[in-house]
Write a protein that holds these residues in place. Structure first.
Motif, PDB file in Angstrom:
ATOM      1  N   LYS A   1       0.844  -1.199   0.000  1.00 44.34           N
ATOM      2  CA  LYS A   1       0.000   0.000   0.000  1.00 44.34           C
ATOM      3  C   LYS A   1       0.876   1.245   0.000  1.00 44.34           C
ATOM      4  CE  LYS A   1      -3.700  -2.163   2.623  1.00 44.34           C
ATOM      5  NZ  LYS A   1      -4.471  -2.149   3.845  1.00 44.34           N
ATOM      6  N   VAL A   2       0.383   2.287  -0.634  1.00 47.16           N
ATOM      7  CA  VAL A   2       1.064   3.575  -0.605  1.00 47.16           C
ATOM      8  C   VAL A   2       1.020   4.089   0.828  1.00 47.16           C
ATOM      9  CG1 VAL A   2       0.936   5.983  -1.385  1.00 47.16           C
ATOM     10  CG2 VAL A   2       0.513   4.124  -3.002  1.00 47.16           C
ATOM     11  N   PRO A   3       2.172   4.460   1.402  1.00 49.62           N
ATOM     12  CA  PRO A   3       2.145   4.992   2.768  1.00 49.62           C
ATOM     13  C   PRO A   3       1.411   6.336   2.808  1.00 49.62           C
ATOM     14  CG  PRO A   3       4.365   5.108   1.859  1.00 49.62           C
ATOM     15  CD  PRO A   3       3.513   4.400   0.855  1.00 49.62           C
ATOM     16  N   ARG A   4       0.545   6.494   3.778  1.00 52.96           N
ATOM     17  CA  ARG A   4      -0.243   7.717   3.882  1.00 52.96           C
ATOM     18  C   ARG A   4       0.548   8.853   4.526  1.00 52.96           C
ATOM     19  NH1 ARG A   4      -2.827   6.665  -0.161  1.00 52.96           N
ATOM     20  NH2 ARG A   4      -4.470   5.134  -0.005  1.00 52.96           N
ATOM     21  N   THR A   5       1.358   8.539   5.507  1.00 56.16           N
ATOM     22  CA  THR A   5       2.208   9.560   6.113  1.00 56.16           C
ATOM     23  C   THR A   5       3.644   9.234   5.745  1.00 56.16           C
ATOM     24  OG1 THR A   5       2.323   8.351   8.202  1.00 56.16           O
ATOM     25  CG2 THR A   5       0.639  10.055   8.019  1.00 56.16           C
ATOM     26  N   VAL A   6       4.339  10.220   5.199  1.00 56.78           N
ATOM     27  CA  VAL A   6       5.703  10.003   4.725  1.00 56.78           C
ATOM     28  C   VAL A   6       6.626  11.085   5.276  1.00 56.78           C
ATOM     29  CG1 VAL A   6       4.994   8.801   2.623  1.00 56.78           C
ATOM     30  CG2 VAL A   6       5.295  11.274   2.562  1.00 56.78           C
ATOM     31  N   ASP A   7       7.920  10.776   5.293  1.00 54.91           N
ATOM     32  CA  ASP A   7       8.908  11.754   5.740  1.00 54.91           C
ATOM     33  C   ASP A   7       9.533  12.444   4.531  1.00 54.91           C
ATOM     34  OD1 ASP A   7      10.717   9.910   4.677  1.00 54.91           O
ATOM     35  OD2 ASP A   7      11.187   9.052   6.634  1.00 54.91           O
ATOM     36  N   ARG A   8      10.456  13.343   4.782  1.00 57.97           N
ATOM     37  CA  ARG A   8      11.068  14.121   3.697  1.00 57.97           C
ATOM     38  C   ARG A   8      11.827  13.235   2.704  1.00 57.97           C
ATOM     39  NH1 ARG A   8       9.066  18.734   2.248  1.00 57.97           N
ATOM     40  NH2 ARG A   8      10.984  19.830   1.832  1.00 57.97           N
ATOM     41  N   GLU A   9      12.389  12.137   3.178  1.00 59.18           N
ATOM     42  CA  GLU A   9      13.094  11.219   2.281  1.00 59.18           C
ATOM     43  C   GLU A   9      12.135  10.662   1.229  1.00 59.18           C
ATOM     44  OE1 GLU A   9      15.033   6.790   2.492  1.00 59.18           O
ATOM     45  OE2 GLU A   9      15.294   8.086   4.238  1.00 59.18           O
ATOM     46  N   HIS A  10      10.948  10.286   1.664  1.00 62.04           N
ATOM     47  CA  HIS A  10       9.944   9.771   0.723  1.00 62.04           C
ATOM     48  C   HIS A  10       9.470  10.867  -0.227  1.00 62.04           C
ATOM     49  CE1 HIS A  10       9.622   6.561   3.815  1.00 62.04           C
ATOM     50  NE2 HIS A  10       9.621   5.822   2.730  1.00 62.04           N
ATOM     51  N   VAL A  11       9.362  12.084   0.272  1.00 60.26           N
ATOM     52  CA  VAL A  11       8.976  13.199  -0.596  1.00 60.26           C
ATOM     53  C   VAL A  11      10.036  13.389  -1.677  1.00 60.26           C
ATOM     54  CG1 VAL A  11       8.574  15.696  -0.703  1.00 60.26           C
ATOM     55  CG2 VAL A  11       7.569  14.351   1.148  1.00 60.26           C
ATOM     56  N   GLN A  12      11.317  13.252  -1.296  1.00 56.98           N
ATOM     57  CA  GLN A  12      12.397  13.370  -2.282  1.00 56.98           C
ATOM     58  C   GLN A  12      12.295  12.263  -3.340  1.00 56.98           C
ATOM     59  OE1 GLN A  12      14.222  15.992  -2.413  1.00 56.98           O
ATOM     60  NE2 GLN A  12      13.573  16.812  -0.447  1.00 56.98           N
ATOM     61  N   GLU A  13      11.959  11.051  -2.904  1.00 58.47           N
ATOM     62  CA  GLU A  13      11.774   9.944  -3.850  1.00 58.47           C
ATOM     63  C   GLU A  13      10.608  10.238  -4.791  1.00 58.47           C
ATOM     64  OE1 GLU A  13      11.196   6.487  -1.435  1.00 58.47           O
ATOM     65  OE2 GLU A  13      13.280   6.440  -0.762  1.00 58.47           O
ATOM     66  N   LEU A  14       9.519  10.759  -4.237  1.00 57.07           N
ATOM     67  CA  LEU A  14       8.371  11.125  -5.075  1.00 57.07           C
ATOM     68  C   LEU A  14       8.750  12.233  -6.043  1.00 57.07           C
ATOM     69  CD1 LEU A  14       5.381  10.957  -2.611  1.00 57.07           C
ATOM     70  CD2 LEU A  14       5.419   9.953  -4.889  1.00 57.07           C
ATOM     71  N   ARG A  15       9.564  13.158  -5.573  1.00 62.36           N
ATOM     72  CA  ARG A  15      10.024  14.258  -6.425  1.00 62.36           C
ATOM     73  C   ARG A  15      10.747  13.696  -7.649  1.00 62.36           C
ATOM     74  NH1 ARG A  15      13.757  18.452  -3.601  1.00 62.36           N
ATOM     75  NH2 ARG A  15      11.784  19.349  -2.983  1.00 62.36           N
ATOM     76  N   ALA A  16      11.573  12.699  -7.440  1.00 59.64           N
ATOM     77  CA  ALA A  16      12.312  12.098  -8.542  1.00 59.64           C
ATOM     78  C   ALA A  16      11.378  11.356  -9.500  1.00 59.64           C
ATOM     79  CB  ALA A  16      13.372  11.142  -7.997  1.00 59.64           C
ATOM     80  N   THR A  17      10.239  10.902  -9.005  1.00 58.54           N
ATOM     81  CA  THR A  17       9.289  10.141  -9.814  1.00 58.54           C
ATOM     82  C   THR A  17       8.391  11.043 -10.645  1.00 58.54           C
ATOM     83  OG1 THR A  17       9.255   8.444  -8.104  1.00 58.54           O
ATOM     84  CG2 THR A  17       7.487   8.371  -9.703  1.00 58.54           C
TER      85      THR A  17
END
Length: 160
Positions: free
Chosen positions: A135-151
Protein backbone atom coordinates in the motif's frame (compact mmCIF):
# COMPACT_ATOMS: atom_id res chain seq x y z
CA UNK A 1 -8.79 2.28 19.85
CA UNK A 2 -12.21 3.91 19.85
CA UNK A 3 -15.04 2.58 22.03
CA UNK A 4 -18.13 2.08 19.88
CA UNK A 5 -20.44 0.47 22.40
CA UNK A 6 -19.57 -0.03 26.07
CA UNK A 7 -22.66 -2.10 26.84
CA UNK A 8 -21.45 -4.86 24.48
CA UNK A 9 -17.76 -3.94 24.74
CA UNK A 10 -17.29 -3.10 21.07
CA UNK A 11 -14.13 -1.28 20.07
CA UNK A 12 -12.93 0.06 16.76
CA UNK A 13 -9.27 0.16 15.82
CA UNK A 14 -9.11 3.71 14.51
CA UNK A 15 -5.63 3.54 13.03
CA UNK A 16 -1.98 3.07 13.74
CA UNK A 17 0.15 5.56 15.60
CA UNK A 18 2.50 5.55 12.62
CA UNK A 19 -0.38 6.95 10.57
CA UNK A 20 -1.08 9.90 12.83
CA UNK A 21 -0.03 13.44 12.00
CA UNK A 22 1.36 14.78 15.25
CA UNK A 23 4.74 16.32 14.55
CA UNK A 24 3.44 19.62 15.93
CA UNK A 25 1.13 18.22 18.64
CA UNK A 26 -1.99 18.28 16.45
CA UNK A 27 -2.83 14.54 16.76
CA UNK A 28 -4.74 14.18 13.48
CA UNK A 29 -5.77 10.58 12.78
CA UNK A 30 -5.59 9.20 9.26
CA UNK A 31 -9.38 8.54 9.46
CA UNK A 32 -9.90 12.29 9.95
CA UNK A 33 -7.66 13.05 6.98
CA UNK A 34 -9.51 10.51 4.82
CA UNK A 35 -12.86 11.92 5.89
CA UNK A 36 -11.70 15.46 5.09
CA UNK A 37 -10.32 14.44 1.70
CA UNK A 38 -13.48 12.47 0.92
CA UNK A 39 -15.68 15.42 1.86
CA UNK A 40 -13.68 17.88 -0.24
CA UNK A 41 -13.45 15.56 -3.25
CA UNK A 42 -17.15 14.72 -3.03
CA UNK A 43 -18.14 18.37 -2.73
CA UNK A 44 -16.41 19.20 -6.03
CA UNK A 45 -16.87 15.91 -7.92
CA UNK A 46 -13.16 15.06 -7.96
CA UNK A 47 -11.82 11.50 -7.82
CA UNK A 48 -8.82 10.86 -5.59
CA UNK A 49 -6.70 7.90 -6.70
CA UNK A 50 -3.95 8.06 -4.10
CA UNK A 51 -2.22 10.40 -1.68
CA UNK A 52 0.51 10.81 0.90
CA UNK A 53 1.03 13.48 3.55
CA UNK A 54 4.24 14.84 4.99
CA UNK A 55 4.89 17.25 7.86
CA UNK A 56 7.70 19.78 7.73
CA UNK A 57 8.80 23.15 9.04
CA UNK A 58 8.55 26.33 7.01
CA UNK A 59 9.39 29.77 8.37
CA UNK A 60 9.79 28.26 11.84
CA UNK A 61 6.24 26.86 11.83
CA UNK A 62 4.75 23.50 10.96
CA UNK A 63 2.99 22.67 7.73
CA UNK A 64 1.36 19.59 6.24
CA UNK A 65 2.04 18.74 2.62
CA UNK A 66 -0.69 16.80 0.81
CA UNK A 67 0.49 15.05 -2.34
CA UNK A 68 -2.65 14.13 -4.28
CA UNK A 69 -3.08 12.01 -7.40
CA UNK A 70 -6.46 12.48 -9.05
CA UNK A 71 -8.15 10.61 -11.88
CA UNK A 72 -10.90 13.20 -12.15
CA UNK A 73 -10.47 16.89 -11.30
CA UNK A 74 -14.16 17.79 -11.20
CA UNK A 75 -14.64 21.43 -10.20
CA UNK A 76 -11.90 21.26 -7.59
CA UNK A 77 -10.07 24.42 -8.50
CA UNK A 78 -6.45 25.35 -7.73
CA UNK A 79 -4.31 23.61 -5.11
CA UNK A 80 -4.57 26.58 -2.72
CA UNK A 81 -8.36 26.28 -2.70
CA UNK A 82 -8.17 22.55 -1.97
CA UNK A 83 -5.71 23.23 0.88
CA UNK A 84 -8.11 25.75 2.43
CA UNK A 85 -11.02 23.30 2.14
CA UNK A 86 -9.03 20.47 3.77
CA UNK A 87 -7.92 22.87 6.49
CA UNK A 88 -11.46 24.08 7.18
CA UNK A 89 -12.77 20.52 7.37
CA UNK A 90 -10.01 19.31 9.70
CA UNK A 91 -10.46 22.33 11.98
CA UNK A 92 -14.14 21.50 12.37
CA UNK A 93 -13.40 17.85 13.21
CA UNK A 94 -10.25 18.03 15.36
CA UNK A 95 -9.91 20.47 18.26
CA UNK A 96 -6.17 19.87 18.60
CA UNK A 97 -5.62 20.75 14.97
CA UNK A 98 -7.90 23.79 15.23
CA UNK A 99 -5.98 25.07 18.26
CA UNK A 100 -2.63 24.79 16.51
CA UNK A 101 -4.01 26.37 13.34
CA UNK A 102 -5.58 29.34 15.15
CA UNK A 103 -3.98 32.49 13.70
CA UNK A 104 -1.24 30.35 12.11
CA UNK A 105 0.46 30.20 15.51
CA UNK A 106 1.67 26.59 15.43
CA UNK A 107 0.78 25.24 12.01
CA UNK A 108 0.43 27.04 8.70
CA UNK A 109 -2.36 26.27 6.22
CA UNK A 110 -1.58 22.98 4.44
CA UNK A 111 0.09 22.89 1.07
CA UNK A 112 -1.44 20.74 -1.68
CA UNK A 113 0.46 19.44 -4.69
CA UNK A 114 -1.23 17.55 -7.50
CA UNK A 115 0.82 14.90 -9.26
CA UNK A 116 0.14 13.23 -12.58
CA UNK A 117 -1.68 9.91 -12.74
CA UNK A 118 0.61 6.95 -12.22
CA UNK A 119 3.06 8.79 -9.95
CA UNK A 120 2.38 6.66 -6.89
CA UNK A 121 2.38 3.46 -8.92
CA UNK A 122 5.75 4.38 -10.45
CA UNK A 123 7.14 5.35 -7.07
CA UNK A 124 6.07 2.08 -5.45
CA UNK A 125 7.46 0.13 -8.43
CA UNK A 126 10.81 1.93 -8.11
CA UNK A 127 10.90 0.86 -4.46
CA UNK A 128 10.26 -2.78 -5.44
CA UNK A 129 6.78 -2.64 -3.91
CA UNK A 130 4.51 -2.80 -6.93
CA UNK A 131 1.30 -4.81 -6.84
CA UNK A 132 -1.61 -5.43 -4.54
CA UNK A 133 0.45 -6.65 -1.58
CA UNK A 134 1.86 -3.18 -0.94
CA UNK A 135 0.00 0.00 0.00
CA UNK A 136 1.06 3.58 -0.61
CA UNK A 137 2.15 4.99 2.77
CA UNK A 138 -0.24 7.72 3.88
CA UNK A 139 2.21 9.56 6.11
CA UNK A 140 5.70 10.00 4.73
CA UNK A 141 8.91 11.75 5.74
CA UNK A 142 11.07 14.12 3.70
CA UNK A 143 13.09 11.22 2.28
CA UNK A 144 9.94 9.77 0.72
CA UNK A 145 8.98 13.20 -0.60
CA UNK A 146 12.40 13.37 -2.28
CA UNK A 147 11.77 9.94 -3.85
CA UNK A 148 8.37 11.13 -5.07
CA UNK A 149 10.02 14.26 -6.42
CA UNK A 150 12.31 12.10 -8.54
CA UNK A 151 9.29 10.14 -9.81
CA UNK A 152 7.10 13.10 -10.80
CA UNK A 153 8.22 16.18 -12.71
CA UNK A 154 5.01 17.90 -11.57
CA UNK A 155 6.11 17.56 -7.95
CA UNK A 156 9.70 18.68 -8.56
CA UNK A 157 8.85 22.32 -9.22
CA UNK A 158 6.39 22.74 -6.38
CA UNK A 159 8.34 21.59 -3.30
CA UNK A 160 11.42 23.34 -2.01
Amino acid sequence: VRFVDISQFRVLFAGRLSQTLSKFGEKVLIDEVEAALGAVMGRYGAILDDYSISSYFEQGKGRHLYILELSGQGDLGPAEHVAEEIDKTLKSENAGYATRRRDDVGILVPKVVFVKQGTFSSWMGAKGKAGGQHKVPRTVDREHVQELRATSDGLRSKID
